[in-house]
Design a protein around this motif. Structure first.
Motif, PDB file in Angstrom:
ATOM      1  N   TRP A 101       0.455   2.653 -11.888  1.00  0.00           N
ATOM      2  CA  TRP A 101      -0.888   2.975 -11.438  1.00  0.00           C
ATOM      3  C   TRP A 101      -1.757   3.355 -12.615  1.00  0.00           C
ATOM      4  O   TRP A 101      -1.286   3.781 -13.654  1.00  0.00           O
ATOM      5  N   ARG A 222       6.524   0.991  -6.394  1.00  0.00           N
ATOM      6  CA  ARG A 222       5.390   0.187  -5.942  1.00  0.00           C
ATOM      7  C   ARG A 222       5.670  -1.270  -6.245  1.00  0.00           C
ATOM      8  O   ARG A 222       6.043  -1.599  -7.366  1.00  0.00           O
ATOM      9  N   ARG A 227      -0.561  -4.693  -1.800  1.00  0.00           N
ATOM     10  CA  ARG A 227      -1.589  -3.673  -1.595  1.00  0.00           C
ATOM     11  C   ARG A 227      -1.033  -2.520  -0.760  1.00  0.00           C
ATOM     12  O   ARG A 227      -1.738  -1.582  -0.456  1.00  0.00           O
ATOM     13  N   VAL A 229       0.984   0.796  -0.059  1.00  0.00           N
ATOM     14  CA  VAL A 229       1.426   1.951  -0.850  1.00  0.00           C
ATOM     15  C   VAL A 229       2.578   2.651  -0.127  1.00  0.00           C
ATOM     16  O   VAL A 229       2.706   2.568   1.096  1.00  0.00           O
ATOM     17  N   ARG A 275      -9.335   2.690  -1.281  1.00  0.00           N
ATOM     18  CA  ARG A 275      -9.432   2.712  -2.751  1.00  0.00           C
ATOM     19  C   ARG A 275      -8.658   3.897  -3.311  1.00  0.00           C
ATOM     20  O   ARG A 275      -7.955   3.782  -4.310  1.00  0.00           O
ATOM     21  N   GLU A 278      -5.087   3.082  -3.308  1.00  0.00           N
ATOM     22  CA  GLU A 278      -4.710   2.101  -4.337  1.00  0.00           C
ATOM     23  C   GLU A 278      -4.553   2.733  -5.704  1.00  0.00           C
ATOM     24  O   GLU A 278      -3.841   2.224  -6.564  1.00  0.00           O
ATOM     25  N   ARG A 279      -5.215   3.834  -5.916  1.00  0.00           N
ATOM     26  CA  ARG A 279      -5.066   4.522  -7.211  1.00  0.00           C
ATOM     27  C   ARG A 279      -3.737   5.251  -7.305  1.00  0.00           C
ATOM     28  O   ARG A 279      -3.416   5.820  -8.331  1.00  0.00           O
ATOM     29  N   ARG A 299      -1.297  -1.218   4.971  1.00  0.00           N
ATOM     30  CA  ARG A 299      -1.753  -0.666   3.701  1.00  0.00           C
ATOM     31  C   ARG A 299      -0.918   0.550   3.298  1.00  0.00           C
ATOM     32  O   ARG A 299      -0.964   1.001   2.168  1.00  0.00           O
TER      33      ARG A 299
END
Ligand SMILES: Nc1ncnc2c1ncn2[C@@H]1O[C@H](COP(=O)(O)OP(=O)(O)OP(=O)(O)O)[C@@H](O)[C@H]1O
Length: 631
Positions: A101, A222, A227, A229, A275, A278-279, A299
């Motif tokens: 990440w 990951r 996409r 998590v 978002r 995703e970080r 997701r």
């Protein structure tokens, strides 16, 4: 002896027929502050709307930069909730983890805002620790196999240096009783069902072991190009505001440890939350509805979950939520009990809910700090008999009484034995007023504002942005009165709430316990006033027992109601405690009625009987504006 106003009335009317348990009052009551004044309809019009109303003396004019009508623009939107912060600003351990990440961002300091805001507004900065004397002789019960011993200091548990530093930054000098017991149990890897009084530090009790465990454990996985998590910990809570609060707390505890915390809740744009995810996410704090949405979109996957915490666990397993929670915990890809660690926390834990909860646990330890479902005796509880038609003028009395240096307040509070400390805290305090319905909340807020009391409101019909803004405005003292439905009853930790007023009483005594628990937190004292009348009869017995247990003075008229209606009225209350031994501070596995599952860990579904008593819950919540508040 403290005697209530209603008692005095009741005594004066001692010739009343024995069957007539209610103190009689006339409908023409004129509260002191309105005597010799124009009628409400003639109340002076405030020049610039309610926000221009006079603020109590403790709130300096410069603090009134925003209100519900004129909020400072920086308040719009969510503060500190996720927001793409984080990124591992140099924390121990993080850089050794895999995952790929982006960690180049600077991690925002979660301690900064809080200090600035509070110091600007409140003059009694005493948040340097907890009044531990208040908890000295609190009874503690643990049950289960091989219970790890409690600790007296944080140093006795090896939580990791990064976390220890944050504990110091939080000014937590020593663990609260629930932390003393719960943290070693969880650090030892055991499942836990913990019940401890409101405001006693349960959030840290489940956050510390999770953060410490993640800091030490193998890095999160990951899959490249995906996409989806894979958080390692999931913390579920019933309301959006509580999830935001837990996230803010967890971010402080995990600051510079490299552990990433993200929050996801309904009513806010999902794209921003995607978002944030995703970080990178180690700990996901979520409300159930939004989490299901994320799971359905693939997701989020729960297959790497090592820690599951349910805050307000009894509420999460109550009828409204249970199917959603079962879906998340049992029907998605989360590892089963035994392969994950599960922690359930609440201030109330009815036995039938304990039974349901045991499905999620493996060989767990039950911990009760204080009596299960009891209120803390840091809260002075008063109950007044107030007919519906008099509630507003009675409320006005209370609020005028709180204002600094006003004679009616002194007279009023001298009627009830309240310490100078509470009186002085009331004069600069925040007041939380609970009502039953969303409409009722709006209408009362409007009336308060029109009468010179800056108020705001939080309930399920307001947009999420409005709800969060209302909370900020209340917390900062800009609008020192918050009118709320039960959406604000659980978990919210708002410093300086000195008075909780149950304008409408809830149907369930557990809800009462949580509502009044918004004051008297972290060792501080608080005041809770309830307006009781015939519509609350079903609560009389449990309320009078609760008050007795917390060493509060029970008005004679309430005791009479309790005797007259020992099992509650037929009015749809959901007193799940009704009939049995009261406030049993004990593990349901010890109760012979529940012996089928004794031993814990691998119980099947619930066996009918006990849970049937909650069938009134739907009725209890109807009209209270709950449903839209929860996700
Ligand atoms: N060890 C400690 N020392 C000092 N303050 C603490 C400590 N632990 C927690 N606190 C503070 O006590 C307050 C109450 O904690 P918290 O919100 O976790 O209570 P809670 O038990 O979860 O309450 P509720 O049942 O209402 O959800 C918070 O402001 C928290 O920062």
């Amino acid at each position: 002896m403290r005697s209530s106003w209603a008692d005095a009335v009741a005594n004066a009317e001692s010739s009343a027929a024995a069957a007539d348990t209610a103190p009689r009052r006339t409908n023409s009551y004129v509260p002191p502050h309105l005597r010799n004044r124009p009628q409400a309809s003639e109340a002076p019009v405030v020049a610039n709307g309610p926000s221009a109303a006079r603020l109590p003396s403790a709130f300096p004019p410069q603090a009134s930069t925003g209100s519900r009508w004129s909020a400072p623009s920086r308040d719009i939107g969510r503060s500190g909730a996720g927001g793409g912060r984080g990124g591992g600003g140099g924390g121990g351990g993080w850089n050794t983890r895999g995952g790929g990440w982006d960690r180049r961002e600077q991690e925002a300091n979660p301690f900064v805002n809080e200090e600035e805001t509070h110091e600007a507004v409140f003059d009694d900065q005493e948040n340097t620790g907890i009044n531990f004397d208040a908890y000295e002789d609190i009874p503690v019960e643990t049950s289960g196999d091989n219970v790890p011993p409690p600790v007296n200091t944080f140093a006795e548990i090896d939580l990791g240096e990064g976390l220890n530093q944050n504990i110091r930054r939080c000014k937590y000098v020593k663990p609260t009783p629930v932390q003393r017991y719960a943290i070693p149990i969880s650090v030892a890897g055991r499942d836990l069902m913990a019940c401890a009084q409101t405001g006693s530090g349960k959030t840290a009790a489940f956050c510390f072991p999770i953060i410490s465990g993640i800091m030490r454990g193998p890095p999160s996985q990951r899959q490249r190009g995906s996409r989806t998590v894979y958080p390692m910990a999931l913390i579920l809570s019933p309301t959006r505001e509580l999830s935001i609060q837990i996230h803010e707390e967890a971010r402080k505890f995990s600051y510079q440890t490299g552990v990433k915390v993200v929050v996801a809740y309904g009513g806010a744009p999902i794209n921003q939350q995607l978002r944030d995810l995703e970080r990178g996410v180690d700990i996901l704090v979520a409300t159930p509805g939004r989490l299901v949405d994320l799971l359905e979109r693939a997701r989020v996957s729960l297959q790497n979950i090592r820690y599951l915490a349910l805050d307000e666990a009894d509420r999460m397993l109550d009828m409204g939520f249970e199917p959603q929670i079962r879906r998340i915990v049992e029907q998605m890809d989360m590892p089963p009990p035994g392969q994950r660690q599960t922690m359930l926390f609440s201030a109330t834990f009815p036995k039938e809910i304990q039974r349901l909860a045991s499905d999620f646990l493996y060989n767990y330890i039950f911990l009760a700090v204080g009596r299960v479902g009891s209120s803390t005796d840091l809260i002075v509880q008063r109950v007044e008999f107030v007919p519906d038609s008099d509630k507003r003028s009675y409320l006005m009395d209370l609020l005028h009484g709180q204002r600094a240096n006003e004679t009616p307040g002194k007279e009023f509070y001298s009627l009830i034995r309240i310490t100078d400390r509470i009186v002085s805290s009331l004069q600069q305090a925040l007041t939380l007023v609970f009502v039953e319905t969303k409409k009722g909340a709006d209408s009362l807020e409007h009336w308060l504002c029109m009468n010179g009391f800056p108020a705001t409101t939080i309930h399920g019909d307001r947009s999420q942005q409005e709800r969060e803004q209302a909370l900020r405005s209340f917390k900062s003292g800009v609008t020192p009165i918050l009118v709320a439905t039960d959406v604000a009853a659980r978990g919210l930790d708002i410093p300086h709430v000195a008075h909780v007023i149950n304008f409408d009483l809830p149907n369930d005594i557990d809800d009462y316990v949580h509502r009044i628990g918004r004051t008297g937190r972290a060792g501080k004292t608080g005041l809770a006033t309830a307006f009781f009348n015939e519509s609350s009869i079903s609560l009389a017995k449990s309320l009078s027992e609760l008050m007795q247990e917390a060493n509060q003075e029970v008005p004679q008229w309430l005791s009479r109601y309790a005797v007259a209606r020992p099992y509650g009225g037929s009015g749809g209350g959901r007193n799940r405690r009704g009939g049995g031994p009261r406030f049993g501070g004990r593990d349901f596995r010890r109760d012979s009625n529940f012996s089928r599952g004794a031993g814990g860990g691998d119980h099947g579904g619930y066996g009918g009987g006990g849970y049937g008593s909650s069938s009134g819950q739907g009725g209890g919540y109807s009209g209270a504006g709950f449903s839209s508040a929860w996700d």
